[in-house]
Design an enzyme around this catalytic site. Structure first.
Site: not given
Ligand code: SAH
Length: 214
Positions: A61
């Site tokens: 992000s």
């Molecule tokens: N917080 C992260 C950015 C997140 S991007 C950072 O600091 O870099 C969103 C993430 O959510 C992705 O890696 C994706 O794989 C994950 N995601 C999406 N759906 C999910 C689910 N049902 N359970 C766990 N992770 C999930």
């Protein structure tokens, strides 16, 4: 001033100018270098206030969004926090500076493995990362004082609401499409849940089940 110090100052300035004003959050973001959470060519852009691509088609992000979400979560040093969507691990690392304990889950095993390696290298010992479908929360570790979801759901997932302590806060991007999402803060009271809409945001979707690499 060295180029490094100047870059850091600009990074913090960008955060403040976008509304990140909480001193503890700014200190955490000053301390945790974003570069180790980014691979390859894009590491050069680690200090720019923009989202960047990471493995598995996901994104780390934008720093100001990380700051604003962390600030909205109102974390204290006694809190046990769940993050859904480990991604690069950067947001979890910021939370680790403010909370007692951070649990973070991602549906992609590869991202969890890489994030764990960075947590170890930075000696962030109060983070535990799991590969799991975070829309079910983490029943074995529940309840949580704070829950941060970093992928967009259509509605705040029921299991996460249920795993929030009374007095607890959850911050979650909610939206029907990729284009229009709102950051929501949910506060759990003894009498029910209170919802505040904070700001428009854009996140990758919360997807059910584990990633193909898992
Ligand atoms: N917080 C992260 C950015 C997140 S991007 C950072 O600091 O870099 C969103 C993430 O959510 C992705 O890696 C994706 O794989 C994950 N995601 C999406 N759906 C999910 C689910 N049902 N359970 C766990 N992770 C999930």
């Amino acid at each position: 001033m060295t180029a490094d110090a100047e870059r850091k100052m600009q990074f913090l300035y960008a955060l403040r100018s976008k509304g990140v004003t909480d001193t503890a959050v700014l200190q955490a973001m000053e301390k945790i270098d974003r570069a180790p959470f980014i691979r390859g060519y894009f590491t050069e852009r680690a200090y720019e206030d923009m989202p960047l691509p990471i493995a598995c088609g996901q994104t780390i992000s934008q720093p100001s969004v990380v700051g604003l979400m962390t600030q909205a979560l109102q974390v204290s040093g006694r809190d046990k926090v769940l993050e859904v969507g480990t991604g690069s691990g950067y947001q979890a690392a910021i939370l680790s500076q403010l909370a007692r304990r951070v649990y973070t889950v991602d549906r992609h095993m590869r991202l969890v493995r890489e994030a764990r390696r960075v947590f170890d290298a930075l000696d962030l010992t109060n983070i535990t990362a799991f590969t799991a479908d975070g829309s079910h929360g983490l029943p074995d570790q529940a309840p949580f004082d704070r829950i941060l979801v970093t992928a967009a759901a259509e509605d705040p997932p029921g299991p996460l609401l249920a795993q929030l302590k009374i007095g607890g806060i959850m911050v979650v991007p909610v939206g029907q499409s990729d284009a229009v999402q709102s950051l929501i803060r949910v506060t759990r009271h003894a009498s029910g849940y209170e919802y505040d809409e904070l700001r428009p945001v854009r996140f990758v979707p919360l997807v059910e089940g584990l990633g193909k690499d898992s």
